[in-house]
Design a protein around this motif. Structure first.
Motif, PDB file in Angstrom:
ATOM      1  N   TYR A   1      56.777  78.728 102.075  1.00 45.49           N
ATOM      2  CA  TYR A   1      57.715  79.596 101.364  1.00 45.49           C
ATOM      3  C   TYR A   1      58.858  78.808 100.737  1.00 45.49           C
ATOM      4  CZ  TYR A   1      55.181  83.432 103.466  1.00 45.49           C
ATOM      5  OH  TYR A   1      54.195  84.303 103.835  1.00 45.49           O
ATOM      6  N   GLU A   2      59.197  77.689 101.328  1.00 50.57           N
ATOM      7  CA  GLU A   2      60.282  76.875 100.788  1.00 50.57           C
ATOM      8  C   GLU A   2      59.896  76.272  99.431  1.00 50.57           C
ATOM      9  OE1 GLU A   2      62.601  73.199 102.567  1.00 50.57           O
ATOM     10  OE2 GLU A   2      62.590  74.951 103.915  1.00 50.57           O
ATOM     11  N   ASP A   3      58.665  75.799  99.316  1.00 52.91           N
ATOM     12  CA  ASP A   3      58.174  75.217  98.062  1.00 52.91           C
ATOM     13  C   ASP A   3      57.489  76.245  97.168  1.00 52.91           C
ATOM     14  OD1 ASP A   3      59.117  72.673  98.587  1.00 52.91           O
ATOM     15  OD2 ASP A   3      57.250  72.011  99.525  1.00 52.91           O
ATOM     16  N   GLY A   4      57.276  77.464  97.666  1.00 54.11           N
ATOM     17  CA  GLY A   4      56.672  78.524  96.872  1.00 54.11           C
ATOM     18  C   GLY A   4      55.190  78.334  96.619  1.00 54.11           C
ATOM     19  N   VAL A   5      54.457  77.871  97.633  1.00 51.67           N
ATOM     20  CA  VAL A   5      53.028  77.618  97.480  1.00 51.67           C
ATOM     21  C   VAL A   5      52.239  78.454  98.480  1.00 51.67           C
ATOM     22  CG1 VAL A   5      51.199  75.876  97.594  1.00 51.67           C
ATOM     23  CG2 VAL A   5      53.461  75.239  96.742  1.00 51.67           C
ATOM     24  N   ILE A   6      51.219  79.139  97.966  1.00 49.62           N
ATOM     25  CA  ILE A   6      50.279  79.867  98.820  1.00 49.62           C
ATOM     26  C   ILE A   6      48.885  79.464  98.372  1.00 49.62           C
ATOM     27  CG2 ILE A   6      49.401  82.114  99.555  1.00 49.62           C
ATOM     28  CD1 ILE A   6      52.182  83.247  98.771  1.00 49.62           C
ATOM     29  N   ARG A   7      48.058  79.045  99.326  1.00 49.06           N
ATOM     30  CA  ARG A   7      46.671  78.683  99.032  1.00 49.06           C
ATOM     31  C   ARG A   7      45.745  79.574  99.848  1.00 49.06           C
ATOM     32  NH1 ARG A   7      47.663  72.453  99.883  1.00 49.06           N
ATOM     33  NH2 ARG A   7      48.835  72.038  97.998  1.00 49.06           N
TER      34      ARG A   7
END
Length: 85
Positions: free
Chosen positions: A18-24
């Motif tokens: 969530y800090e880097d805004g990445v969801i895989r």
């Protein structure tokens, strides 16, 4: 964690930052494909705007035909996000 009702059949979130805004996420193998890789990049543009980049691609890079599965994944996510704009 964010509660949601979005569903792409066979998809499973494999990574969240969530800090880097990445969801895989990934989907499993079925009769037509060896699965897909789905990546969402979420970035704050300004105080009122958030940008979401959606990418869906075959798990096997040499896949030539995906039978429209990846565009369907992107449309499913886009349709889910639209009312939240």
């Amino acid at each position: 964690m964010y509660e949601h009702n979005l569903s792409i059949e066979g998809a499973e979130v494999t990574y969240e930052d969530y800090e880097d805004g990445v969801i895989r996420a990934k989907t499993g193998v079925n009769l037509r494909t060896f699965g897909d890789q789905i990546i969402l990049l979420v970035q704050k543009a300004d105080e009122e705007t958030t940008s979401v980049h959606i990418q869906s691609k075959p798990a096997i890079p040499t896949t030539i035909v995906d039978y429209g599965k990846n565009i369907k994944n992107v449309k499913t996510i886009t349709t889910y996000l639209k009312p939240h704009i």
